[in-house]
Design an enzyme around this catalytic site. Sequence first.
Site, PDB file in Angstrom:
ATOM      1  N   ARG A 132     -39.121  19.308  57.089  1.00 11.75           N
ATOM      2  CA  ARG A 132     -39.665  20.190  58.145  1.00 11.75           C
ATOM      3  C   ARG A 132     -39.295  19.748  59.555  1.00 11.75           C
ATOM      4  NH1 ARG A 132     -44.238  20.025  54.662  1.00 11.75           N
ATOM      5  NH2 ARG A 132     -44.135  21.812  53.268  1.00 11.75           N
ATOM      6  N   LYS A 175     -30.378  27.126  69.123  1.00  5.54           N
ATOM      7  CA  LYS A 175     -30.160  28.108  68.044  1.00  5.54           C
ATOM      8  C   LYS A 175     -29.343  27.420  66.971  1.00  5.54           C
ATOM      9  CE  LYS A 175     -30.412  32.677  70.074  1.00  5.54           C
ATOM     10  NZ  LYS A 175     -29.666  33.902  70.425  1.00  5.54           N
ATOM     11  N   GLU A 213     -16.933  32.611  76.212  1.00  2.24           N
ATOM     12  CA  GLU A 213     -18.368  32.391  76.476  1.00  2.24           C
ATOM     13  C   GLU A 213     -18.581  31.950  77.933  1.00  2.24           C
ATOM     14  OE1 GLU A 213     -20.461  33.485  74.343  1.00  2.24           O
ATOM     15  OE2 GLU A 213     -20.134  32.806  72.288  1.00  2.24           O
ATOM     16  N   LYS A 229     -26.931  28.394  81.170  1.00  4.41           N
ATOM     17  CA  LYS A 229     -27.568  28.457  79.850  1.00  4.41           C
ATOM     18  C   LYS A 229     -28.919  27.752  79.874  1.00  4.41           C
ATOM     19  CE  LYS A 229     -27.454  28.805  75.122  1.00  4.41           C
ATOM     20  NZ  LYS A 229     -26.714  28.951  73.898  1.00  4.41           N
ATOM     21  N   GLU A 244     -36.050  33.851  72.743  1.00  9.61           N
ATOM     22  CA  GLU A 244     -35.424  35.170  72.885  1.00  9.61           C
ATOM     23  C   GLU A 244     -36.405  36.328  72.730  1.00  9.61           C
ATOM     24  OE1 GLU A 244     -31.343  35.383  71.434  1.00  9.61           O
ATOM     25  OE2 GLU A 244     -31.649  37.508  71.039  1.00  9.61           O
ATOM     26  N   ARG A 264     -33.157  35.858  77.239  1.00 16.17           N
ATOM     27  CA  ARG A 264     -32.146  35.138  76.439  1.00 16.17           C
ATOM     28  C   ARG A 264     -31.222  36.090  75.696  1.00 16.17           C
ATOM     29  NH1 ARG A 264     -32.561  29.522  72.958  1.00 16.17           N
ATOM     30  NH2 ARG A 264     -30.382  29.567  72.347  1.00 16.17           N
ATOM     31  N   ASN A 271     -26.247  37.494  74.501  1.00 18.25           N
ATOM     32  CA  ASN A 271     -25.577  38.195  73.398  1.00 18.25           C
ATOM     33  C   ASN A 271     -24.691  39.331  73.864  1.00 18.25           C
ATOM     34  OD1 ASN A 271     -26.418  36.860  70.996  1.00 18.25           O
ATOM     35  ND2 ASN A 271     -28.479  37.580  71.458  1.00 18.25           N
ATOM     36  N   HIS A 283     -21.875  40.457  71.697  1.00 16.09           N
ATOM     37  CA  HIS A 283     -21.978  39.761  70.413  1.00 16.09           C
ATOM     38  C   HIS A 283     -22.274  40.689  69.241  1.00 16.09           C
ATOM     39  CE1 HIS A 283     -21.736  36.210  72.848  1.00 16.09           C
ATOM     40  NE2 HIS A 283     -21.973  35.391  71.861  1.00 16.09           N
ATOM     41  N   HIS A 331     -19.986  40.143  66.389  1.00 18.72           N
ATOM     42  CA  HIS A 331     -20.416  39.703  65.050  1.00 18.72           C
ATOM     43  C   HIS A 331     -19.934  40.687  63.990  1.00 18.72           C
ATOM     44  CE1 HIS A 331     -23.958  37.079  66.701  1.00 18.72           C
ATOM     45  NE2 HIS A 331     -22.780  36.499  66.833  1.00 18.72           N
ATOM     46  N   HIS A 367     -14.823  33.063  66.842  1.00 16.49           N
ATOM     47  CA  HIS A 367     -16.026  33.650  67.428  1.00 16.49           C
ATOM     48  C   HIS A 367     -15.756  34.115  68.865  1.00 16.49           C
ATOM     49  CE1 HIS A 367     -20.253  34.292  68.323  1.00 16.49           C
ATOM     50  NE2 HIS A 367     -20.131  33.498  69.372  1.00 16.49           N
TER      51      HIS A 367
HETATM   52  P1  NAD Z   1     -15.618  25.640  65.305  1.00 15.59           P
HETATM   53  O1  NAD Z   1     -16.816  24.815  65.225  1.00 15.59           O
HETATM   54  O2  NAD Z   1     -15.113  26.280  64.079  1.00 15.59           O
HETATM   55  O3  NAD Z   1     -14.456  24.765  65.950  1.00 15.59           O
HETATM   56  C1  NAD Z   1     -13.211  25.357  66.164  1.00 15.59           C
HETATM   57  C2  NAD Z   1     -12.067  24.544  65.516  1.00 15.59           C
HETATM   58  O4  NAD Z   1     -11.760  23.443  66.352  1.00 15.59           O
HETATM   59  C3  NAD Z   1     -12.391  23.975  64.155  1.00 15.59           C
HETATM   60  O5  NAD Z   1     -11.221  24.023  63.359  1.00 15.59           O
HETATM   61  C4  NAD Z   1     -12.738  22.536  64.478  1.00 15.59           C
HETATM   62  O6  NAD Z   1     -12.538  21.670  63.391  1.00 15.59           O
HETATM   63  C5  NAD Z   1     -11.769  22.248  65.593  1.00 15.59           C
HETATM   64  N1  NAD Z   1     -12.167  21.211  66.527  1.00 15.59           N
HETATM   65  C6  NAD Z   1     -13.403  20.986  67.009  1.00 15.59           C
HETATM   66  N2  NAD Z   1     -13.354  20.060  67.974  1.00 15.59           N
HETATM   67  C7  NAD Z   1     -12.069  19.688  68.084  1.00 15.59           C
HETATM   68  C8  NAD Z   1     -11.389  18.781  68.925  1.00 15.59           C
HETATM   69  N3  NAD Z   1     -12.012  18.103  69.897  1.00 15.59           N
HETATM   70  N4  NAD Z   1     -10.067  18.622  68.766  1.00 15.59           N
HETATM   71  C9  NAD Z   1      -9.400  19.338  67.823  1.00 15.59           C
HETATM   72  N5  NAD Z   1      -9.979  20.239  67.021  1.00 15.59           N
HETATM   73  C10 NAD Z   1     -11.303  20.403  67.159  1.00 15.59           C
HETATM   74  O7  NAD Z   1     -15.792  26.828  66.367  1.00 15.59           O
HETATM   75  P2  NAD Z   1     -16.516  26.905  67.784  1.00 15.59           P
HETATM   76  O8  NAD Z   1     -15.751  27.907  68.550  1.00 15.59           O
HETATM   77  O9  NAD Z   1     -16.749  25.577  68.368  1.00 15.59           O
HETATM   78  O10 NAD Z   1     -17.943  27.488  67.423  1.00 15.59           O
HETATM   79  C11 NAD Z   1     -18.077  28.774  66.858  1.00 15.59           C
HETATM   80  C12 NAD Z   1     -19.400  28.836  66.138  1.00 15.59           C
HETATM   81  O11 NAD Z   1     -20.454  28.625  67.072  1.00 15.59           O
HETATM   82  C13 NAD Z   1     -19.672  30.166  65.484  1.00 15.59           C
HETATM   83  O12 NAD Z   1     -20.169  29.956  64.189  1.00 15.59           O
HETATM   84  C14 NAD Z   1     -20.729  30.792  66.354  1.00 15.59           C
HETATM   85  O13 NAD Z   1     -21.569  31.655  65.657  1.00 15.59           O
HETATM   86  C15 NAD Z   1     -21.460  29.584  66.848  1.00 15.59           C
HETATM   87  N6  NAD Z   1     -22.187  29.787  68.103  1.00 15.59           N
HETATM   88  C16 NAD Z   1     -23.469  29.363  68.151  1.00 15.59           C
HETATM   89  C17 NAD Z   1     -24.173  29.485  69.325  1.00 15.59           C
HETATM   90  C18 NAD Z   1     -25.569  28.950  69.409  1.00 15.59           C
HETATM   91  O14 NAD Z   1     -26.242  29.213  70.414  1.00 15.59           O
HETATM   92  N7  NAD Z   1     -26.016  28.193  68.454  1.00 15.59           N
HETATM   93  C19 NAD Z   1     -23.564  30.026  70.466  1.00 15.59           C
HETATM   94  C20 NAD Z   1     -22.238  30.436  70.372  1.00 15.59           C
HETATM   95  C21 NAD Z   1     -21.553  30.306  69.180  1.00 15.59           C
HETATM   96  N1  GLY Z   2     -25.517  31.954  72.236  1.00 14.08           N
HETATM   97  C1  GLY Z   2     -26.689  32.746  72.304  1.00 14.08           C
HETATM   98  C2  GLY Z   2     -27.915  31.980  72.609  1.00 14.08           C
HETATM   99  O1  GLY Z   2     -27.925  30.781  72.675  1.00 14.08           O
HETATM  100  O2  GLY Z   2     -28.935  32.563  72.782  1.00 14.08           O
END
Ligand code: NAD
Ligand code: GLY
Length: 360
Positions: A118, A140, A182, A224, A234, A238, A242, A245, A249, A262
């Site tokens: 938890r 998130k 972003e 942010k 949200e 917040r 999106n 998005h 999505h 993404h």
């Molecule tokens: P990702 O985590 O897939 O990373 C992108 C690629 O880069 C991967 O192949 C990874 O292995 C590689 N990589 C990472 N760091 C590296 C580095 N320093 N050097 C070389 N390669 C590297 O993608 P992302 O764009 O970082 O994140 C996308 C994800 O984030 C999606 O799933 C999206 O839904 C999520 N997201 C979440 C939030 C949130 O608020 N939680 C906000 C925006 C996006």
């Molecule tokens: N990336 C959307 C949020 O953090 O709310």
Amino acid sequence: MKKLLVELGDRSYPIYIGSALLGQTELFTHHIKSKQVLVVTNETIAPLYLDAVLKNLQGYQVETVILPDGEQFKTLDFVNQIFDKLLACKFSRNATLIALGGGVIGDMGGFAAACYQRGIAFLQIPTTLLAQVDSSVGGKTGVNHPLGKNMIGAFYQPQCVIADADVLDTLDDRQLAAGLAEVIKYGLIRDAEFFVWLENNIDALLARDKSALAYAIERSCINKAEIVAEDETETGIRATLNLGHTFGHAIETGAGYGTYLHGEAVAIGTCQAADLSRRKGWLADADVDRIIALFKHAGLPVEPPRQIDSGRFLDLMAVDKKNVDGQIRLILLQGIGLATLPVDVPQDLLEMTLNTYGRR
Ligand code: NAD
Ligand code: GLY
């Protein structure tokens, strides 16, 4: 090093932004209150940065989970591998999880931390631009479902975020551009001055100018952190994060996870949101053109994939966390720097946007 604060009362935490931070042991140890530490990363990042992180953890009982790399692995099945390791190693409730990676690892690691017994403490070490400016901040966490992106998850805040800009040196250009989507979002939803700065400095960012990148990361995180502090779960403002998005999505899910990054899907979706805002009479043609031009200049796609027709888009968009009673609601723009809260949109205008091509 810059230190920003996400102000959430007794769950407030710092975001450290700077250079050579992975070598600063005290940043880690200050936020780890346990002997047992699990580092979660993936098979691309592990050979690059795992050792650097482990050097800070001498004297701790450290275990690692190295997941396969890719959005298609952001599932409950792979989060289960994290639980398997935590349980097999008999990690207690005071253990700490470190998520070392991009948004996929951050979302999965954070979700595992939220659920294990938890809730255990976790640290975010974002290694992509996208993760440093967005996903590591704000709590998130979650995974995808075959029927909907990020539909399983929890709000769960980390102990800190350590954003070392040096790790971006190994990120490829396509991933860097995806992160810029972003960054541009913050300019569009609430920071018109930053949008103009981005128009003027996009070449420096693409050339990986260190000071331009540091400024973009810091300004994005300030935006942010302010939004999250005002509306952690949200219920209001917040949702503006999106922008684009819901379309994005739908593109990620419809094209198959991992086909579009993404950030790429968000870029396309934001152009669609801008188009719809114009159709509502809220955004001038010239502003739509500026938005599309900036995404294109950043090397991002602005055109939806033709294999997702408007009917399929509507079907996919019907699965979204902003929807109420099954009704699609979208974030739109009333100007550059001014986003709406979620609004109902007339079906005819939405379909016109979904059938609009030719922005290239
Ligand atoms: P990702 O985590 O897939 O990373 C992108 C690629 O880069 C991967 O192949 C990874 O292995 C590689 N990589 C990472 N760091 C590296 C580095 N320093 N050097 C070389 N390669 C590297 O993608 P992302 O764009 O970082 O994140 C996308 C994800 O984030 C999606 O799933 C999206 O839904 C999520 N997201 C979440 C939030 C949130 O608020 N939680 C906000 C925006 C996006
Ligand atoms: N990336 C959307 C949020 O953090 O709310």
